[in-house]
Design a protein around this motif. Structure first.
Motif, PDB file in Angstrom:
ATOM      1  N   GLN A 144      25.934  31.787  54.617  1.00  0.00           N
ATOM      2  CA  GLN A 144      27.219  31.904  54.410  1.00  0.00           C
ATOM      3  C   GLN A 144      27.802  32.780  53.550  1.00  0.00           C
ATOM      4  O   GLN A 144      27.007  32.936  52.700  1.00  0.00           O
ATOM      5  CB  GLN A 144      27.754  30.318  53.854  1.00  0.00           C
ATOM      6  CG  GLN A 144      27.933  29.562  55.167  1.00  0.00           C
ATOM      7  CD  GLN A 144      28.404  29.661  56.457  1.00  0.00           C
ATOM      8  OE1 GLN A 144      28.121  30.182  57.207  1.00  0.00           O
ATOM      9  NE2 GLN A 144      29.726  29.555  56.134  1.00  0.00           N
ATOM     10  N   LEU A 164      18.137  23.495  49.781  1.00  0.00           N
ATOM     11  CA  LEU A 164      19.775  24.046  50.090  1.00  0.00           C
ATOM     12  C   LEU A 164      20.293  25.602  50.331  1.00  0.00           C
ATOM     13  O   LEU A 164      20.627  25.974  50.364  1.00  0.00           O
ATOM     14  CB  LEU A 164      19.497  24.580  48.447  1.00  0.00           C
ATOM     15  CG  LEU A 164      19.747  23.286  47.646  1.00  0.00           C
ATOM     16  CD1 LEU A 164      19.602  23.085  45.760  1.00  0.00           C
ATOM     17  CD2 LEU A 164      21.072  22.071  47.411  1.00  0.00           C
ATOM     18  N   TYR A 165      18.556  25.669  51.811  1.00  0.00           N
ATOM     19  CA  TYR A 165      19.399  26.537  52.033  1.00  0.00           C
ATOM     20  C   TYR A 165      19.892  26.592  53.651  1.00  0.00           C
ATOM     21  O   TYR A 165      20.719  26.472  54.156  1.00  0.00           O
ATOM     22  CB  TYR A 165      18.136  27.673  52.655  1.00  0.00           C
ATOM     23  CG  TYR A 165      18.262  28.601  51.364  1.00  0.00           C
ATOM     24  CD1 TYR A 165      19.146  29.828  51.439  1.00  0.00           C
ATOM     25  CD2 TYR A 165      17.166  28.031  50.689  1.00  0.00           C
ATOM     26  CE1 TYR A 165      18.732  30.844  49.649  1.00  0.00           C
ATOM     27  CE2 TYR A 165      16.620  28.980  48.886  1.00  0.00           C
ATOM     28  CZ  TYR A 165      17.478  30.205  49.430  1.00  0.00           C
ATOM     29  OH  TYR A 165      17.424  31.126  48.126  1.00  0.00           O
ATOM     30  N   ALA A 168      19.034  28.984  43.161  1.00  0.00           N
ATOM     31  CA  ALA A 168      18.671  29.815  44.045  1.00  0.00           C
ATOM     32  C   ALA A 168      18.381  31.365  43.162  1.00  0.00           C
ATOM     33  O   ALA A 168      18.820  31.692  44.393  1.00  0.00           O
ATOM     34  CB  ALA A 168      20.212  29.489  44.299  1.00  0.00           C
ATOM     35  N   GLU A 178      24.328  37.171  46.161  1.00  0.00           N
ATOM     36  CA  GLU A 178      25.312  36.907  45.048  1.00  0.00           C
ATOM     37  C   GLU A 178      26.841  36.116  45.269  1.00  0.00           C
ATOM     38  O   GLU A 178      26.820  36.048  44.679  1.00  0.00           O
ATOM     39  CB  GLU A 178      25.584  38.731  45.040  1.00  0.00           C
ATOM     40  CG  GLU A 178      26.031  39.321  43.507  1.00  0.00           C
ATOM     41  CD  GLU A 178      25.008  38.629  42.356  1.00  0.00           C
ATOM     42  OE1 GLU A 178      25.566  37.788  41.131  1.00  0.00           O
ATOM     43  OE2 GLU A 178      23.861  38.852  42.700  1.00  0.00           O
ATOM     44  N   HIS A 179      26.467  36.452  46.549  1.00  0.00           N
ATOM     45  CA  HIS A 179      28.103  35.909  47.145  1.00  0.00           C
ATOM     46  C   HIS A 179      27.571  34.705  47.990  1.00  0.00           C
ATOM     47  O   HIS A 179      28.238  34.664  48.961  1.00  0.00           O
ATOM     48  CB  HIS A 179      29.074  36.664  47.331  1.00  0.00           C
ATOM     49  CG  HIS A 179      29.625  37.487  46.457  1.00  0.00           C
ATOM     50  ND1 HIS A 179      30.440  37.392  45.173  1.00  0.00           N
ATOM     51  CD2 HIS A 179      29.337  38.978  46.517  1.00  0.00           C
ATOM     52  CE1 HIS A 179      30.581  38.067  44.596  1.00  0.00           C
ATOM     53  NE2 HIS A 179      29.624  39.442  44.888  1.00  0.00           N
ATOM     54  N   GLY A 180      26.939  33.993  47.907  1.00  0.00           N
ATOM     55  CA  GLY A 180      26.557  33.083  48.589  1.00  0.00           C
ATOM     56  C   GLY A 180      26.754  31.561  48.308  1.00  0.00           C
ATOM     57  O   GLY A 180      28.221  31.660  47.855  1.00  0.00           O
ATOM     58  N   PRO A 181      26.608  30.466  49.550  1.00  0.00           N
ATOM     59  CA  PRO A 181      27.561  29.433  49.554  1.00  0.00           C
ATOM     60  C   PRO A 181      27.234  28.899  47.467  1.00  0.00           C
ATOM     61  O   PRO A 181      26.085  28.819  46.997  1.00  0.00           O
ATOM     62  CB  PRO A 181      26.907  28.958  50.249  1.00  0.00           C
ATOM     63  CG  PRO A 181      25.865  28.926  50.597  1.00  0.00           C
ATOM     64  CD  PRO A 181      25.269  30.659  50.639  1.00  0.00           C
ATOM     65  N   CYS A 182      28.099  28.000  47.697  1.00  0.00           N
ATOM     66  CA  CYS A 182      27.795  26.869  46.674  1.00  0.00           C
ATOM     67  C   CYS A 182      27.300  26.094  46.295  1.00  0.00           C
ATOM     68  O   CYS A 182      27.132  25.597  47.282  1.00  0.00           O
ATOM     69  CB  CYS A 182      29.714  26.457  46.414  1.00  0.00           C
ATOM     70  SG  CYS A 182      30.177  25.381  47.505  1.00  0.00           S
ATOM     71  N   ILE A 183      26.981  24.855  45.129  1.00  0.00           N
ATOM     72  CA  ILE A 183      26.557  24.050  46.071  1.00  0.00           C
ATOM     73  C   ILE A 183      27.265  22.972  46.617  1.00  0.00           C
ATOM     74  O   ILE A 183      26.786  22.496  47.171  1.00  0.00           O
ATOM     75  CB  ILE A 183      26.023  23.393  43.922  1.00  0.00           C
ATOM     76  CG1 ILE A 183      24.886  22.565  44.652  1.00  0.00           C
ATOM     77  CG2 ILE A 183      27.250  23.297  43.139  1.00  0.00           C
ATOM     78  CD1 ILE A 183      23.708  22.696  44.679  1.00  0.00           C
ATOM     79  N   TYR A 184      28.700  23.538  46.730  1.00  0.00           N
ATOM     80  CA  TYR A 184      29.145  21.914  47.595  1.00  0.00           C
ATOM     81  C   TYR A 184      28.540  22.068  48.658  1.00  0.00           C
ATOM     82  O   TYR A 184      28.562  21.736  49.329  1.00  0.00           O
ATOM     83  CB  TYR A 184      30.297  21.939  46.932  1.00  0.00           C
ATOM     84  CG  TYR A 184      30.851  21.175  45.732  1.00  0.00           C
ATOM     85  CD1 TYR A 184      30.068  20.250  45.095  1.00  0.00           C
ATOM     86  CD2 TYR A 184      30.855  22.567  44.563  1.00  0.00           C
ATOM     87  CE1 TYR A 184      30.310  19.917  43.551  1.00  0.00           C
ATOM     88  CE2 TYR A 184      31.065  22.006  43.205  1.00  0.00           C
ATOM     89  CZ  TYR A 184      30.827  20.757  43.168  1.00  0.00           C
ATOM     90  OH  TYR A 184      30.848  20.520  41.603  1.00  0.00           O
ATOM     91  N   LYS A 185      28.738  23.480  49.073  1.00  0.00           N
ATOM     92  CA  LYS A 185      29.169  23.786  50.667  1.00  0.00           C
ATOM     93  C   LYS A 185      26.894  23.655  51.634  1.00  0.00           C
ATOM     94  O   LYS A 185      26.988  22.736  51.972  1.00  0.00           O
ATOM     95  CB  LYS A 185      29.129  25.283  50.690  1.00  0.00           C
ATOM     96  CG  LYS A 185      28.511  25.954  51.743  1.00  0.00           C
ATOM     97  CD  LYS A 185      30.263  25.450  53.183  1.00  0.00           C
ATOM     98  CE  LYS A 185      29.972  25.881  54.770  1.00  0.00           C
ATOM     99  NZ  LYS A 185      30.800  25.217  55.902  1.00  0.00           N
ATOM    100  N   ARG A 186      25.969  24.098  50.359  1.00  0.00           N
ATOM    101  CA  ARG A 186      25.290  23.153  50.220  1.00  0.00           C
ATOM    102  C   ARG A 186      24.596  22.535  50.153  1.00  0.00           C
ATOM    103  O   ARG A 186      23.144  21.252  50.928  1.00  0.00           O
ATOM    104  CB  ARG A 186      23.880  24.840  49.222  1.00  0.00           C
ATOM    105  CG  ARG A 186      24.144  25.868  49.225  1.00  0.00           C
ATOM    106  CD  ARG A 186      23.879  26.394  48.276  1.00  0.00           C
ATOM    107  NE  ARG A 186      23.585  27.912  47.465  1.00  0.00           N
ATOM    108  CZ  ARG A 186      22.970  28.947  48.300  1.00  0.00           C
ATOM    109  NH1 ARG A 186      21.524  28.543  48.622  1.00  0.00           N
ATOM    110  NH2 ARG A 186      23.168  29.823  47.664  1.00  0.00           N
ATOM    111  N   SER A 218      28.640  27.496  40.327  1.00  0.00           N
ATOM    112  CA  SER A 218      29.106  27.312  41.448  1.00  0.00           C
ATOM    113  C   SER A 218      29.621  25.945  41.516  1.00  0.00           C
ATOM    114  O   SER A 218      30.884  25.777  42.062  1.00  0.00           O
ATOM    115  CB  SER A 218      28.416  27.630  42.758  1.00  0.00           C
ATOM    116  OG  SER A 218      27.248  26.536  42.898  1.00  0.00           O
TER     117      SER A 218
END
Lengths: 43, 458
Positions: free
Chosen positions: A36, B410-411, B19, B333-341, A12
């Motif tokens: 999210q 990171l969660y 993650a 599998e489709h959780g938030p990217c590192i920037y969002k985290r 990501s």
């Protein structure tokens, strides 16, 4: 099996950061990113 | 960093930096717990001694662990700290607003963080002119973002339903010409829900949050009308009709638990018995000296409820009557990217609250605190607002010493700035009680995911 892997963040780092995902402040309003979804990845 | 834990009969390893989540049998759990602490041959001997397995089996198990390490999904290095600086340099955009369309309420809930909807100020309704300007402000400040979000909040937003409708109509008009997409959410206490509200919400609201605390006696202890009458009997039939009408669209029955009901699983069961299947149950936000505030003694009870809740989810899914609990909705599998985290909920940066007069605050929990006023929708973010924005930009999972050794950082993205402010006087502070509950919730959520994965594999 001895180890089952359920699902990474390094991926990501390359394709994330578009900012289009929903702002978490959804259902709780008090305990705000775990829940999210990445819209781009899910497509 | 790897977090190893056992919940609900599952052995789980979470690799913080990648993650990645792994479910282990007892042998692999032991192998991972010893990995890096003693030589591989000593691990093999220990596995053979403890579990009575052969040398071939112990070697295979250690090889499996080493393969995950090589793949970067176990004991992986956290290389994300430099990304904080990358994010800090980005031009600020606003993509979500919490519109306080009513600083007034038709309930008089004792525990309300918003002081019965008034936010420690005067009763007020947002005029359409302010709402329209808020939509324009959002579009003007959203940069290249396509998805924009507006939450109708209060107080009780349905006390100003006419303006809600006008604002939505105006936003729909603007989104066509601007190439934007608006997602709307309505949070309501239910008292004014009628067929018109239901029909309008089904058409326009992507999500509806309905406040109900569960058991009648629990709900009616706090959620009373201004005449002191409990709201349960009034709102439950309305919510049942509202939820049924939502079809595939999102809704949540959202409860608050306090010192008076730390055993909130009983309230969840009432919600389920009433036919609701999308639930959220949140700890009260209250000063520590409030009689409703959760105490240290409540913590064990609350954590046990999270476990019971996870067990109930697994049991009902297997029985073909599943339900959703907001905090257990992990998409591995489709959780938030590192920037969002790293950046978290975006309060004070990409998310702001707007008062009925049009004032801007970092989020709904700061409204009414003059120190956090950021400007208004007419003049934009002012000099104090820019300082606040910079302050909130610095709040992240890597800015707090307390988070250094936390596997869940990171969660949660370093936690809620409002909780930090209210508990420590610093938006970059850490609300330790909330951290304990969060980690417990995450472990339970991951156990639920493990159960789903293993059931599907069988």
């Amino acid at each position: 099996k001895r180890i089952v892997t359920l699902n990474d963040l390094n991926t990501s780092r390359k394709d994330g950061g578009c900012g289009e995902c929903q702002t978490s402040c959804s259902a709780c309003k008090t305990s705000c990113v775990a829940n999210q979804k990445c819209e781009k990845s899910a497509k | 960093m790897v977090h190893l834990f056992k919940r609900l009969g599952y052995n789980i390893a979470v690799d913080t930096a990648s993650a990645s989540v792994h479910v282990l049998d007892e042998v692999a759990y032991e192998a991972v717990s010893l990995y890096g602490k003693i030589p591989a041959e000593d691990i093999a001997r220990e596995l053979e001694r403890k579990f009575g397995i052969s040398g071939k089996e112990s070697a295979e198990c250690i090889a499996d662990v080493e393969a995950l390490v090589s793949a970067g999904t176990l004991f992986s290095e956290d290389k994300f700290r430099p990304d904080v600086a990358v994010l800090a340099k980005r031009d600020p955009v606003v993509k979500a607003l919490c519109l306080h369309v009513a600083h007034t309420c038709n309930l008089d809930c004792d525990y309300c963080f918003a002081s019965q909807g008034k936010y420690h100020g005067e009763r007020a309704l947002m005029p359409f002119e302010v709402g329209r300007r808020a939509i324009d402000f959002l579009i003007e400040n959203s940069g290249s973002r396509h998805n924009l979000e507006v939450d109708f909040f209060g107080g009780e937003p349905l006390m100003n339903f006419g303006v809600v409708k006008e604002i939505v109509a105006y936003a729909r008009e603007r989104e066509k010409e601007c190439g934007k997409h608006f997602r709307f959410t309505l949070t309501t206490n239910g008292m004014l829900v009628d067929d018109d509200v239901i029909e309008f919400s089904d058409r326009e609201m992507d999500n509806v949050v309905m406040s109900l605390d569960g058991r009648k006696e629990v709900n009616d202890r706090f959620r009373k009308t201004v005449d002191g009458v409990g709201s349960y009997d009034i709102i439950v039939p309305k919510f049942q009709k509202f939820a049924a009408a939502r079809g595939e669209k999102e809704y949540y029955i959202r409860g608050t638990f306090t010192h008076n009901n730390p055993d909130f699983m009983k309230d969840i069961d009432v919600m389920l018995d009433l036919g609701f299947t999308r639930l959220s149950m949140e700890p009260v936000v209250a000063p520590p000296d409030s009689p409703s505030a959760l105490t240290e003694e409540d913590k064990a009870t609350v954590m046990r409820q999270y476990e019971l809740l996870a067990e109930r989810m697994i049991q009902r899914r297997r029985a073909g009557t599943p339900f959703v609990f907001y905090h257990y909705m992990l998409d591995l599998e489709h959780g938030p990217c590192i920037y969002k985290r790293i950046s978290g909920c975006g309060s004070g940066t990409e998310y702001m609250a707007v008062t009925p007069k049009g004032e801007l605050y970092p989020c709904h929990q700061f409204v009414g605190e003059e120190r956090f006023r950021m400007g208004d929708v007419f003049g934009g973010v002012d000099a104090q607002g820019e300082r606040i924005r910079a302050e909130f930009k610095r709040c992240n999972a890597y800015s707090k010493p307390e988070c250094e050794d936390c596997w869940a950082r990171l969660y949660c993205s370093g936690g809620c700035a409002a909780n930090g402010w209210h508990s420590t006087g610093d938006v970059n502070g850490v609300y330790a009680y909330g951290c304990d509950l969060f980690r417990c919730r995450m472990e339970c959520a991951l156990a639920v995911k493990a159960s789903e994965a293993l059931d599907n594999a069988e």
